[in-house]
Design a protein around this motif. Structure first.
Motif, PDB file in Angstrom:
ATOM      1  N   GLU A  32      38.366  37.989  43.864  1.00  0.00           N
ATOM      2  CA  GLU A  32      38.466  38.484  42.503  1.00  0.00           C
ATOM      3  C   GLU A  32      38.079  39.950  42.500  1.00  0.00           C
ATOM      4  N   LYS A  34      37.329  43.286  39.930  1.00  0.00           N
ATOM      5  CA  LYS A  34      37.112  43.763  38.568  1.00  0.00           C
ATOM      6  C   LYS A  34      37.578  45.213  38.478  1.00  0.00           C
ATOM      7  N   VAL A  35      38.551  45.436  37.592  1.00  0.00           N
ATOM      8  CA  VAL A  35      39.086  46.771  37.379  1.00  0.00           C
ATOM      9  C   VAL A  35      38.987  47.078  35.885  1.00  0.00           C
ATOM     10  N   LEU A  38      38.323  44.223  33.614  1.00  0.00           N
ATOM     11  CA  LEU A  38      39.237  43.081  33.697  1.00  0.00           C
ATOM     12  C   LEU A  38      39.097  42.417  35.060  1.00  0.00           C
ATOM     13  N   GLU A  39      39.074  41.084  35.063  1.00  0.00           N
ATOM     14  CA  GLU A  39      39.025  40.355  36.332  1.00  0.00           C
ATOM     15  C   GLU A  39      40.443  40.051  36.783  1.00  0.00           C
ATOM     16  N   ILE A  40      40.750  40.436  37.990  1.00  0.00           N
ATOM     17  CA  ILE A  40      42.060  40.150  38.569  1.00  0.00           C
ATOM     18  C   ILE A  40      41.859  39.194  39.731  1.00  0.00           C
ATOM     19  N   ASP A  41      42.547  38.057  39.663  1.00  0.00           N
ATOM     20  CA  ASP A  41      42.445  37.046  40.721  1.00  0.00           C
ATOM     21  C   ASP A  41      43.485  37.354  41.778  1.00  0.00           C
ATOM     22  N   ALA A  42      43.022  37.694  42.966  1.00  0.00           N
ATOM     23  CA  ALA A  42      43.931  38.039  44.065  1.00  0.00           C
ATOM     24  C   ALA A  42      43.793  37.020  45.184  1.00  0.00           C
TER      25      ALA A  42
END
Length: 72
Positions: A32, A34-35, A38-42
């Motif tokens: 995961e 955080k940008v 916002l949390e982006i699930d990669a």
């Protein structure tokens, strides 16, 4: 030592190894980021599925090994 005991020990060792491989595969394919809040699930879903299959196989090997050791 009986043959069934040797096979049981080998199954347990194989199950532990497969479990270790499954845990590392699942943890390596989860990420995961955080940008800007916002949390982006990669995460890699196919890699996770493979890891879960390894864990299921490990469970079967360990149960089979314990069963082989308990038989007389």
């Amino acid at each position: 030592m009986k043959t069934s005991q040797i096979i049981g020990i080998l199954l347990i060792i194989g199950g532990l190894y497969l479990g270790y491989m499954g845990i590392t595969k699942v943890s390596n394919n989860s990420a995961e980021v955080k940008v800007l809040g916002l949390e982006i699930d990669a995460s890699n879903e196919s890699g996770k599925e493979t890891g879960y299959l390894y864990l299921g196989g490990a469970l079967l090997l360990i149960v089979g090994g314990v069963y082989s050791l308990k038989q007389k």
